[in-house]
Design an enzyme around this catalytic site. Structure first.
Site, PDB file in Angstrom:
ATOM      1  N   VAL A  63      12.648  -9.671  -2.180  1.00  0.00           N
ATOM      2  CA  VAL A  63      11.626  -9.579  -3.219  1.00  0.00           C
ATOM      3  C   VAL A  63      11.555  -8.144  -3.742  1.00  0.00           C
ATOM      4  O   VAL A  63      11.598  -7.190  -2.957  1.00  0.00           O
ATOM      5  CB  VAL A  63      10.244  -9.981  -2.647  1.00  0.00           C
ATOM      6  CG1 VAL A  63       9.158  -9.860  -3.698  1.00  0.00           C
ATOM      7  CG2 VAL A  63      10.295 -11.375  -2.060  1.00  0.00           C
ATOM      8  N   CYS A  64      11.425  -8.011  -5.068  1.00  0.00           N
ATOM      9  CA  CYS A  64      11.182  -6.697  -5.672  1.00  0.00           C
ATOM     10  C   CYS A  64      10.009  -6.838  -6.642  1.00  0.00           C
ATOM     11  O   CYS A  64       9.160  -7.699  -6.447  1.00  0.00           O
ATOM     12  CB  CYS A  64      12.450  -6.189  -6.377  1.00  0.00           C
ATOM     13  SG  CYS A  64      12.963  -7.219  -7.768  1.00  0.00           S
ATOM     14  N   TYR A  65       9.944  -6.021  -7.656  1.00  0.00           N
ATOM     15  CA  TYR A  65       8.828  -6.087  -8.610  1.00  0.00           C
ATOM     16  C   TYR A  65       8.888  -7.340  -9.488  1.00  0.00           C
ATOM     17  O   TYR A  65       7.930  -8.086  -9.591  1.00  0.00           O
ATOM     18  CB  TYR A  65       8.820  -4.857  -9.531  1.00  0.00           C
ATOM     19  CG  TYR A  65       8.511  -3.577  -8.815  1.00  0.00           C
ATOM     20  CD1 TYR A  65       7.195  -3.202  -8.566  1.00  0.00           C
ATOM     21  CD2 TYR A  65       9.525  -2.739  -8.391  1.00  0.00           C
ATOM     22  CE1 TYR A  65       6.907  -2.013  -7.903  1.00  0.00           C
ATOM     23  CE2 TYR A  65       9.244  -1.553  -7.733  1.00  0.00           C
ATOM     24  CZ  TYR A  65       7.938  -1.201  -7.491  1.00  0.00           C
ATOM     25  OH  TYR A  65       7.661  -0.030  -6.842  1.00  0.00           O
ATOM     26  N   GLY A  67      12.129  -9.312  -9.905  1.00  0.00           N
ATOM     27  CA  GLY A  67      13.279 -10.179  -9.646  1.00  0.00           C
ATOM     28  C   GLY A  67      14.612  -9.642 -10.109  1.00  0.00           C
ATOM     29  O   GLY A  67      15.603 -10.375 -10.105  1.00  0.00           O
ATOM     30  N   PHE A  92       7.515  -9.933  -6.959  1.00  0.00           N
ATOM     31  CA  PHE A  92       6.159  -9.966  -6.415  1.00  0.00           C
ATOM     32  C   PHE A  92       5.118 -10.227  -7.499  1.00  0.00           C
ATOM     33  O   PHE A  92       4.093 -10.849  -7.245  1.00  0.00           O
ATOM     34  CB  PHE A  92       5.838  -8.667  -5.669  1.00  0.00           C
ATOM     35  CG  PHE A  92       4.466  -8.695  -5.065  1.00  0.00           C
ATOM     36  CD1 PHE A  92       4.222  -9.444  -3.925  1.00  0.00           C
ATOM     37  CD2 PHE A  92       3.415  -8.017  -5.656  1.00  0.00           C
ATOM     38  CE1 PHE A  92       2.937  -9.507  -3.380  1.00  0.00           C
ATOM     39  CE2 PHE A  92       2.140  -8.070  -5.119  1.00  0.00           C
ATOM     40  CZ  PHE A  92       1.898  -8.819  -3.974  1.00  0.00           C
TER      41      PHE A  92
END
Length: 109
Positions: A63-65, A67, A92
């Site tokens: 998971v990042c900010y 995708g 996220f």
């Protein structure tokens, strides 16, 4: 060599409920402010130890900010021997609007 798969938050949640490992690659301050409950923070300093201690066959959701960065991280983890890797589309930001009750505060361990 296997490749990672891109999945929506709903599929990530289903995998999480089945015991998948969720790793968050956002910066430490943002992770500490709010993250997916039970997720592990990964950065350049912790990734080597994570790889050494991980079950390479366990499902792994990155998971990042939003995708995007998670796709690069998922590709890297796949290249390191992980066999069941997913990048969560929407990151996220989409997760917290989809599953607001499944978030937590606190710094990385």
């Amino acid at each position: 060599m296997s490749e990672f798969k891109r999945i929506p938050p709903e599929q990530a949640q289903a995998l999480r409920e089945q015991g998948a490992v969720v790793v968050d690659i956002r910066d430490p301050q943002t992770y500490a402010a709010l993250h997916i409950a039970g997720s592990t923070h990964l950065d350049n300093h912790s990734i080597s130890e994570f790889i050494r201690n991980a079950d390479l066959d366990a499902p792994l959701v990155v998971v990042c900010y939003h995708g995007n960065s998670s796709q690069n991280a998922a590709a890297y983890l796949t290249s390191q021997g992980f066999s069941d890797v997913y990048s969560m589309d929407g990151g996220f930001e989409l997760w917290r609007t989809t599953y607001p009750a499944e978030t937590a505060e606190g710094s990385a361990e």
